[in-house]
Design a protein around this motif. Structure first.
Motif, PDB file in Angstrom:
ATOM      1  N   LEU A 571     -42.407 -33.402 -24.924  1.00  0.00           N
ATOM      2  CA  LEU A 571     -42.910 -31.552 -24.562  1.00  0.00           C
ATOM      3  C   LEU A 571     -41.907 -31.694 -23.257  1.00  0.00           C
ATOM      4  N   GLU A 572     -42.040 -30.811 -22.856  1.00  0.00           N
ATOM      5  CA  GLU A 572     -41.983 -30.302 -21.283  1.00  0.00           C
ATOM      6  C   GLU A 572     -42.492 -28.828 -21.227  1.00  0.00           C
ATOM      7  N   LEU A 573     -43.322 -28.645 -19.677  1.00  0.00           N
ATOM      8  CA  LEU A 573     -43.624 -27.019 -19.967  1.00  0.00           C
ATOM      9  C   LEU A 573     -43.087 -27.129 -18.449  1.00  0.00           C
ATOM     10  N   TYR A 574     -42.534 -26.012 -17.580  1.00  0.00           N
ATOM     11  CA  TYR A 574     -42.187 -26.193 -17.157  1.00  0.00           C
ATOM     12  C   TYR A 574     -42.321 -24.490 -16.479  1.00  0.00           C
ATOM     13  N   ASP A 575     -44.104 -24.674 -15.346  1.00  0.00           N
ATOM     14  CA  ASP A 575     -43.963 -23.065 -14.554  1.00  0.00           C
ATOM     15  C   ASP A 575     -43.764 -21.817 -15.270  1.00  0.00           C
ATOM     16  N   CYS A 576     -44.734 -22.512 -16.925  1.00  0.00           N
ATOM     17  CA  CYS A 576     -44.591 -21.854 -18.199  1.00  0.00           C
ATOM     18  C   CYS A 576     -46.331 -21.130 -18.087  1.00  0.00           C
TER      19      CYS A 576
END
Length: 603
Positions: A571-576
């Motif tokens: 799971l990757e969340l960048y600038d969310c």
């Protein structure tokens, strides 16, 4: 004094005292003289002893060297037949393409043998700068003989700060580091093999450095100093001079040596991170290459280039001898849509056009249609003109990977393609129509291939217009994702977070009207610049909890219609969204790999 002479003093006692003082001083001088003589004698003895010890140490060193040479002579490897040693060299070459530099530096017999084996010099892996000598390439080519096919990969660092973090290992080991990136680099300089680590390139969207685990050689600088050695501390990094005589001519010299051997090219890859002084030398890449299978010239910087008269710009009527070419990559370099090089029945095609290039849509389709055997197709055009001729539906039976990005008119190109074998789709276009219709129609026309990876607007673009149709309505993730029953990897950028997570969440959720799990085989989910509202974090937790329930015995994801989703592994969340440390720790307890970065306005 009172014990030697009576008190009070008299004339007689004072005369006695003066006489005693003279005698005492005379005795002190005599003893001092004897001490000096004894010390001198001792120093002479020490000097003689040290000389004797030094001579014995020299003799011991000579005997040890003799013993070392004798042991080396008695070593079993000395008794290896030359043919078997050649085989060992070839096995090393198959594992490590730059081993020739190390093998040639072990001893005189090995050097002689290595120089007699052109094959182990046939793979050029060079990371260099304009300030380094181009003679490294000449030397490499000379040692490869005149008939062995060449596999060439050259990576030119042009940026002002060309420092590398360095880890020196005084060893001849060629083993790369255990972690994938950074990339291992081996510098052969004055008989010493050093191990360096190259830092990750800046976020440009185009990789200009070698792929992971690619051993490459750093050339020594002309002045005898390794220009790539630098302190790991930024304050002490050395910056190369912006210009020099060597940098003015590096490209012309290097290209001359390379093009001279063009008839032997089997692979040619040249990447650079920005424009350089002698870049026009690339126009010399022209002529026949009967062995060439893969050709790539890539720049990480979009800039203006003249239309060089080189292979990709050849006239449509030119007769090029490229019978084996099956992989072509041109990134931010000039090419003509009608060049024979672009219609050689390629299997892999990667084109990133210059911003100044504006091709009509039908001519881009012409390039594609003239390569019906394509298996991987990547296109990125920032400037596209409307089609001059009508677009003809084009079927590419073998395409498994399709990546397209840039101008919104490219969506019409997607609508003209039929890809029955597609399993990897990347869209990064500024679509004016709802993106789910473009994807659904493509899959429907292609007889619903089993799509495994889908990426939409996950690249450098952060525009949210990818997900809005003419009426400004967010696309229906539920409709699209329900159709992707074989999807294992999903990367999305620029969309509102809640609708996406709702569609991927449990089907029995009150806000989710699906009758089954969307993407039941999904293992990897990445989101970039997906802005969240008040319920975004809660929806994320619900989605993860539904797909990755507590690890207690008997806890499995809810089955709907007889189907349970597989466990989400990444799971990757960048600038969310700002998740909070507690939520991040909870996610890491449920998902094997979790990467989160907070939005810039929250930092």
């Amino acid at each position: 004094m009172s014990c030697l002479f009576p008190d009070p003093p008299t004339e007689a006692t004072l005369a006695d005292a003066r006489r005693v003082l003279n005698d005492t001083q005379t005795s002190v001088l005599e003893i001092t003289s004897k001490i000096d003589a004894a010390e001198a004698a001792l120093a002479e003895i020490v000097k003689e002893s040290k000389y004797v010890i030094s001579e014995m140490q020299k003799e011991r060193a000579r005997l040890e060297e003799q013993a070392f040479q004798t042991r080396a002579y008695l070593s079993p490897i000395r008794r290896l037949p030359t043919k078997l040693l050649r085989d060992i060299f070839m096995w090393s070459f198959e594992e490590y393409s730059c081993c020739a530099w190390v093998l040639a530096g072990v001893c005189v017999p090995w050097r002689r043998l290595a120089l007699k084996m052109p094959k182990i010099w046939s793979k050029i892996r060079l990371l260099t700068t304009q300030h380094a000598s181009a003679d490294t390439i000449r030397l490499w080519l000379e040692r490869s003989g005149d008939s062995v096919p060449l596999d060439i990969e050259i990576f030119l660092r042009v940026t002002g700060s060309e420092s590398l973090s360095r880890r020196r290992r005084h060893s001849l080991s060629l083993s790369p580091p255990p972690s994938p990136p950074p990339w291992p680099v081996f510098s052969h300089h004055q008989g010493i093999t050093s191990h360096y680590v190259i830092p990750h390139p800046p976020g440009t969207g185009i990789a200009i450095l070698p792929p992971p685990h690619t051993p490459i050689v750093l050339p020594p600088s002309p002045g005898g100093h390794d220009t790539w050695i630098a302190s790991p501390h930024p304050s002490t990094e050395r910056v190369m001079p912006s210009s020099s005589r060597s940098s003015l001519h590096w490209g012309h010299i290097a290209t001359y040596y390379l093009v001279e051997q063009m008839h032997r090219w089997e692979r040619f890859i040249f990447r650079f991170d920005k424009q350089f002084t002698s870049m026009s030398a690339l126009k010399s890449i022209n002529g026949d290459a009967p062995l060439l299978k893969e050709f790539e010239v890539s720049s990480a910087e979009a800039a203006f280039y003249p239309e060089w008269q080189w292979l990709p710009n050849a006239s449509a009527t030119a007769s090029l001898v490229l019978p084996k070419l099956d992989t072509l990559t041109l990134q931010y370099t000039p090419f003509k849509w009608s060049s024979p090089m672009l219609r050689t029945n390629l299997r892999t095609l990667n084109l990133r056009a210059l911003p100044t290039s504006h091709l009509p849509l039908d001519r881009i389709l012409y390039i594609i249609a003239n390569n019906p055997a394509l298996e991987s197709l990547t296109l990125h055009f920032q400037g596209v003109l409307s089609a001059i001729l009508p677009l003809v539906p084009t079927t590419l039976q073998s395409v498994k990977t399709f990546n397209i990005g840039g101008h919104y008119i490219l969506s019409q190109l997607v609508d003209s393609l039929i890809l029955p074998s597609l399993d990897n789709l990347t869209l990064d276009i500024d679509a004016r129509d709802p993106i789910e219709e473009i994807i659904s129609n493509l899959l429907s026309r292609s007889n619903n291939p089993h799509l495994i990876h889908l990426s939409v607007a996950y690249g450098s673009s952060s525009s949210s217009t990818f997900y809005y149709g003419p009426s400004g309505i967010v696309i229906s993730w539920t409709t699209l994702l329900t159709e992707l029953t074989h999807l294992k990897s999903l990367h999305i950028g620029g969309t509102p977070l809640e609708p996406l997570l709702t569609a991927l969440g449990p089907p029995d959720d009150e806000t989710n009207q699906m009758s089954t799990w969307a993407c039941p085989k999904l293992e990897s989910l990445g989101m970039r610049n997906c802005h969240a509202h008040s319920e975004g974090v809660a929806k994320l937790v619900q989605m993860v909890e539904g797909r990755n329930p507590d690890s207690a015995p008997g806890n499995v994801a809810q089955a709907v219609g007889g189907v349970s989703p597989v466990k989400l592994k990444a799971l990757e969340l960048y600038d969310c969204a700002s998740l909070g440390q507690d939520v991040v720790q909870w996610l890491k307890g449920r998902v094997d790999e979790v990467v989160c970065t907070e939005p810039a306005y929250d930092r």
